[in-house]
Every structure is written in structure tokens, then in C-alpha cells.
Scaffold this motif. Structure first.
Motif, PDB file in Angstrom:
ATOM      1  N   ILE A   1       0.726  -1.276  -0.064  1.00 42.89           N
ATOM      2  CA  ILE A   1       0.084  -0.001  -0.025  1.00 42.89           C
ATOM      3  C   ILE A   1       0.819   1.312   0.085  1.00 42.89           C
ATOM      4  CG2 ILE A   1      -1.802   1.416   1.255  1.00 42.89           C
ATOM      5  CD1 ILE A   1      -3.035  -1.479   2.293  1.00 42.89           C
ATOM      6  N   TYR A   2       1.902   1.119   0.733  1.00 39.28           N
ATOM      7  CA  TYR A   2       2.617   2.371   1.023  1.00 39.28           C
ATOM      8  C   TYR A   2       4.150   2.486   0.394  1.00 39.28           C
ATOM      9  CZ  TYR A   2      -0.906   3.322   4.504  1.00 39.28           C
ATOM     10  OH  TYR A   2      -2.436   3.518   5.305  1.00 39.28           O
ATOM     11  N   PRO A   3       4.687   3.723  -0.093  1.00 36.85           N
ATOM     12  CA  PRO A   3       6.051   3.534  -0.747  1.00 36.85           C
ATOM     13  C   PRO A   3       6.951   3.664   0.351  1.00 36.85           C
ATOM     14  CG  PRO A   3       4.590   5.612  -1.142  1.00 36.85           C
ATOM     15  CD  PRO A   3       3.583   4.755  -0.678  1.00 36.85           C
TER      16      PRO A   3
ATOM     17  N   ASN B   1      -2.559   4.563  11.948  1.00 35.65           N
ATOM     18  CA  ASN B   1      -2.606   3.957  10.702  1.00 35.65           C
ATOM     19  C   ASN B   1      -4.062   3.518  10.489  1.00 35.65           C
ATOM     20  OD1 ASN B   1      -2.060   1.982   8.450  1.00 35.65           O
ATOM     21  ND2 ASN B   1       0.104   1.700   9.427  1.00 35.65           N
ATOM     22  N   LEU B   2      -4.306   3.413   9.022  1.00 34.76           N
ATOM     23  CA  LEU B   2      -5.532   3.130   8.863  1.00 34.76           C
ATOM     24  C   LEU B   2      -5.488   2.475   7.379  1.00 34.76           C
ATOM     25  CD1 LEU B   2      -8.726   2.773   8.995  1.00 34.76           C
ATOM     26  CD2 LEU B   2      -8.878   4.981   7.818  1.00 34.76           C
ATOM     27  N   SER B   3      -5.804   1.461   7.003  1.00 35.07           N
ATOM     28  CA  SER B   3      -5.209   0.686   5.642  1.00 35.07           C
ATOM     29  C   SER B   3      -5.945  -0.551   5.139  1.00 35.07           C
ATOM     30  CB  SER B   3      -3.880   0.112   5.760  1.00 35.07           C
ATOM     31  OG  SER B   3      -2.937   1.069   6.282  1.00 35.07           O
ATOM     32  N   VAL B   4      -6.532  -0.388   4.019  1.00 33.93           N
ATOM     33  CA  VAL B   4      -7.253  -1.189   3.189  1.00 33.93           C
ATOM     34  C   VAL B   4      -6.750  -1.950   1.964  1.00 33.93           C
ATOM     35  CG1 VAL B   4      -9.482  -1.790   2.261  1.00 33.93           C
ATOM     36  CG2 VAL B   4      -9.521  -0.371   4.155  1.00 33.93           C
ATOM     37  N   ALA B   5      -6.552  -3.167   1.783  1.00 27.78           N
ATOM     38  CA  ALA B   5      -5.985  -3.674   0.675  1.00 27.78           C
ATOM     39  C   ALA B   5      -6.390  -3.054  -0.595  1.00 27.78           C
ATOM     40  CB  ALA B   5      -6.110  -5.356   0.723  1.00 27.78           C
TER      41      ALA B   5
ATOM     42  N   GLN C   1     -10.533  -2.071  -1.603  1.00 25.83           N
ATOM     43  CA  GLN C   1     -10.889  -0.470  -1.292  1.00 25.83           C
ATOM     44  C   GLN C   1     -12.309  -0.298  -1.986  1.00 25.83           C
ATOM     45  OE1 GLN C   1      -7.545   1.990  -2.344  1.00 25.83           O
ATOM     46  NE2 GLN C   1      -6.126   0.968  -0.845  1.00 25.83           N
ATOM     47  N   GLY C   2     -12.798   0.822  -1.643  1.00 26.24           N
ATOM     48  CA  GLY C   2     -14.166   1.393  -2.294  1.00 26.24           C
ATOM     49  C   GLY C   2     -15.138   0.483  -1.918  1.00 26.24           C
ATOM     50  N   ARG C   3     -15.139  -0.361  -0.886  1.00 25.43           N
ATOM     51  CA  ARG C   3     -16.475  -1.395  -0.475  1.00 25.43           C
ATOM     52  C   ARG C   3     -16.708  -1.116   0.918  1.00 25.43           C
ATOM     53  NH1 ARG C   3     -13.819  -6.626  -2.753  1.00 25.43           N
ATOM     54  NH2 ARG C   3     -14.509  -7.461  -0.692  1.00 25.43           N
ATOM     55  N   GLY C   4     -16.359  -0.006   1.705  1.00 27.16           N
ATOM     56  CA  GLY C   4     -16.738   0.438   2.781  1.00 27.16           C
ATOM     57  C   GLY C   4     -15.990  -0.110   3.905  1.00 27.16           C
ATOM     58  N   HIS C   5     -14.773  -0.689   3.982  1.00 25.19           N
ATOM     59  CA  HIS C   5     -14.052  -1.149   5.122  1.00 25.19           C
ATOM     60  C   HIS C   5     -13.627  -0.014   5.819  1.00 25.19           C
ATOM     61  CE1 HIS C   5     -15.092  -5.326   3.686  1.00 25.19           C
ATOM     62  NE2 HIS C   5     -14.439  -5.113   2.437  1.00 25.19           N
ATOM     63  N   GLY C   6     -12.807   0.741   4.992  1.00 28.56           N
ATOM     64  CA  GLY C   6     -12.256   1.936   5.535  1.00 28.56           C
ATOM     65  C   GLY C   6     -13.390   2.704   6.464  1.00 28.56           C
ATOM     66  N   ARG C   7     -14.336   2.932   5.890  1.00 24.23           N
ATOM     67  CA  ARG C   7     -15.297   3.924   6.642  1.00 24.23           C
ATOM     68  C   ARG C   7     -15.814   2.950   8.167  1.00 24.23           C
ATOM     69  NH1 ARG C   7     -18.826   7.414   4.516  1.00 24.23           N
ATOM     70  NH2 ARG C   7     -18.466   6.519   2.411  1.00 24.23           N
ATOM     71  N   ALA C   8     -16.007   1.415   7.843  1.00 26.44           N
ATOM     72  CA  ALA C   8     -16.377   0.537   8.823  1.00 26.44           C
ATOM     73  C   ALA C   8     -15.418   0.637  10.043  1.00 26.44           C
ATOM     74  CB  ALA C   8     -16.912  -0.604   8.367  1.00 26.44           C
TER      75      ALA C   8
ATOM     76  N   SER D   1      -1.788  14.973  -0.709  1.00 23.05           N
ATOM     77  CA  SER D   1      -2.077  14.127  -2.076  1.00 23.05           C
ATOM     78  C   SER D   1      -3.248  12.923  -1.951  1.00 23.05           C
ATOM     79  CB  SER D   1      -0.868  13.735  -2.559  1.00 23.05           C
ATOM     80  OG  SER D   1      -0.122  12.688  -1.570  1.00 23.05           O
ATOM     81  N   ASN D   2      -3.669  12.475  -0.627  1.00 24.12           N
ATOM     82  CA  ASN D   2      -4.464  11.509  -0.396  1.00 24.12           C
ATOM     83  C   ASN D   2      -6.015  11.986  -0.475  1.00 24.12           C
ATOM     84  OD1 ASN D   2      -5.716   9.262   0.396  1.00 24.12           O
ATOM     85  ND2 ASN D   2      -4.418   8.839   2.078  1.00 24.12           N
ATOM     86  N   GLU D   3      -6.365  11.850  -1.714  1.00 21.50           N
ATOM     87  CA  GLU D   3      -7.745  12.362  -2.117  1.00 21.50           C
ATOM     88  C   GLU D   3      -8.670  11.200  -1.260  1.00 21.50           C
ATOM     89  OE1 GLU D   3      -8.390  14.821  -3.724  1.00 21.50           O
ATOM     90  OE2 GLU D   3     -10.498  14.721  -3.824  1.00 21.50           O
TER      91      GLU D   3
ATOM     92  N   ARG E   1      -8.639  11.997   2.548  1.00 28.26           N
ATOM     93  CA  ARG E   1      -9.269  13.395   2.656  1.00 28.26           C
ATOM     94  C   ARG E   1     -10.734  13.199   2.522  1.00 28.26           C
ATOM     95  NH1 ARG E   1      -6.104  17.770  -0.321  1.00 28.26           N
ATOM     96  NH2 ARG E   1      -7.679  18.938   0.626  1.00 28.26           N
ATOM     97  N   ARG E   2     -11.233  12.434   1.687  1.00 25.95           N
ATOM     98  CA  ARG E   2     -12.600  12.341   1.445  1.00 25.95           C
ATOM     99  C   ARG E   2     -13.441  11.578   2.480  1.00 25.95           C
ATOM    100  NH1 ARG E   2     -15.433  12.946  -4.117  1.00 25.95           N
ATOM    101  NH2 ARG E   2     -13.698  14.310  -5.346  1.00 25.95           N
ATOM    102  N   LEU E   3     -12.630  10.630   2.906  1.00 27.70           N
ATOM    103  CA  LEU E   3     -13.314   9.735   4.037  1.00 27.70           C
ATOM    104  C   LEU E   3     -13.422  10.489   5.286  1.00 27.70           C
ATOM    105  CD1 LEU E   3     -13.877   7.067   5.282  1.00 27.70           C
ATOM    106  CD2 LEU E   3     -11.355   6.789   5.637  1.00 27.70           C
ATOM    107  N   TYR E   4     -12.383  11.183   5.750  1.00 22.11           N
ATOM    108  CA  TYR E   4     -12.504  12.099   7.063  1.00 22.11           C
ATOM    109  C   TYR E   4     -13.406  13.225   6.749  1.00 22.11           C
ATOM    110  CZ  TYR E   4      -8.318   9.061   7.350  1.00 22.11           C
ATOM    111  OH  TYR E   4      -7.471   7.950   7.504  1.00 22.11           O
ATOM    112  N   ALA E   5     -13.251  13.976   5.682  1.00 25.22           N
ATOM    113  CA  ALA E   5     -14.266  15.005   5.677  1.00 25.22           C
ATOM    114  C   ALA E   5     -15.778  14.664   5.808  1.00 25.22           C
ATOM    115  CB  ALA E   5     -14.093  15.798   4.218  1.00 25.22           C
TER     116      ALA E   5
END
Ligand SMILES: CC(C)(COP(=O)(O)OP(=O)(O)OC[C@H]1O[C@@H](n2cnc3c(N)ncnc32)[C@H](O)[C@@H]1OP(=O)(O)O)[C@@H](O)C(=O)NCCC(=O)NCCS
Length: 153
Positions: A29-31, A75-79, A83-90, A114-116, A119-123
């Protein structure tokens, strides 16, 4: 008609046994990934470390530091493929619930400008930007600022 029932993804405590899978994901996930030592230290320090399993597969994880009245997401990370299936929000929702239960009044986190998706998840959850940490993250031989977001609990 028949339906294939899949188990609902489960959030569970992270243990040392999860670390190989967590590290493998972290590196994808991360460089600039966390090291095994970062995760071990978090477990030993008693931080709230959680994993998400979809059936047998570890697809996400999070690390939350809880103080007397503050929570700090480390740290908050989803494979990628999950991604895009609600796991990060959960996961975020779970962590906010834990922080409230433990009596925290404010929940902090940092995110790269740069992490769109982040940022959207948190906003979308009601976090607002309360500052900038200059040069907080490594980035291609340079440094990238961190936006500091906070949510009153
Ligand atoms: C950020 C991350 C945790 C979000 O988890 P996720 O499971 O993909 O997100 P969810 O499916 O729960 O989506 C929740 C919200 O995030 C935002 N989001 C998620 N993916 C997005 C994308 N590709 N582009 C823009 N916004 C996105 C949306 O606001 C979304 O809400 P919506 O579905 O109502 O539009 C995940 O993308 C991730 O692990 N990214 C890499 C690591 C990372 O950046 N972690 C955060 C560091 S601060």
C-alpha cells in the motif's frame, strides 16, 4: 434460485500472528511502509490495533493511540483490491466508537494532501482540518506536509 452466502467481514484485535500479513499489505500500500518494529511497538504499548478479515483473508488494519482525553489515529489501511467497499469507513467508525467509549474528547489524524480518498473519507465523517505539520512525510527524497484533521467526540 440459490444464493451464495459470504461471511460479513469481521474487525478483530491484531495479534503478533497477524504481523506477516499486515506487513505484506503495508508494503503493497505505502511507498514508505511501517516496519515490523513499528507494529510490534504499537502492540506492546497497548495501542488499539485492529485487523479486518474477509473470510480467511486479512484485508485491512488500523492502529489507534488512546490517551486520557485524546485519540490519535496512527494507521488506517485497506488492501487495494478491497478498497471502495466500505471497509475503511467501517474501521474508522469502529475506532471512533472505541475512542468515545474510552472517554476521549477529540480524535486526531494526519493525512497527506495528495491522499484524495483519505481526505474525502475523513471530511465525509465530519473531521475538519485544524492545522498542517510541515515536512511530516517522506516523499521522493523530499518531504510532504501532513494535514491535521480533528473530530470533536
Ligand atoms: C483511505 C482508505 C482507508 C479508505 O478505505 P476504503 O475502504 O477504500 O473506503 P470506503 O469504501 O470505506 O469509502 C469511504 C469514503 O472514502 C472516500 N473514498 C474511498 N475511496 C475513494 C477514492 N478512490 N477516491 C475518492 N474518495 C474515495 C469516499 O468519500 C468514500 O465515501 P463514499 O463511498 O460515500 O463516496 C483506503 O483507500 C486506503 O487504505 N488507502 C491507502 C492507505 C491510506 O491512504 N490510508 C489512510 C492514510 S491517512
Amino acid at each position: 434460485m440459490s444464493a451464495v452466502l459470504r461471511p460479513v467481514p469481521q474487525i478483530a484485535p491484531m495479534t503478533e500472528r497477524d504481523l506477516d500479513a499486515v506487513l505484506a499489505l503495508e508494503k503493497k500500500i505505502y511507498p514508505y511502509p511501517w516496519t515490523a518494529g513499528n507494529f510490534r511497538d504499537s502492540l506492546r504499548a497497548g495501542y488499539h490495533c485492529r485487523v479486518v478479515f474477509d473470510a480467511e483473508e486479512l484485508i485491512g488494519y488500523a492502529v489507534l493511540m488512546l490517551g486520557a482525553s485524546e485519540a490519535h489515529l496512527l494507521n488506517l489501511s485497506v488492501a487495494g483490491h478491497a478498497q471502495g467497499r466500505g471497509h475503511g469507513r467501517a474501521l474508522l467508525s469502529h475506532l471512533i466508537g472505541v475512542a468515545r467509549e474510552r472517554g476521549a474528547h477529540v480524535f486526531f489524524l494526519e493525512v497527506r494532501p495528495s491522499n484524495e480518498a483519505g481526505r474525502r473519507l475523513y471530511a465525509g465523517y465530519g473531521f475538519s482540518q485544524m492545522g498542517v505539520r510541515r515536512g511530516y512525510y517522506p516523499a521522493d527524497g523530499k518531504r510532504e506536509d501532513a494535514l491535521v484533521f480533528a473530530l470533536d467526540l
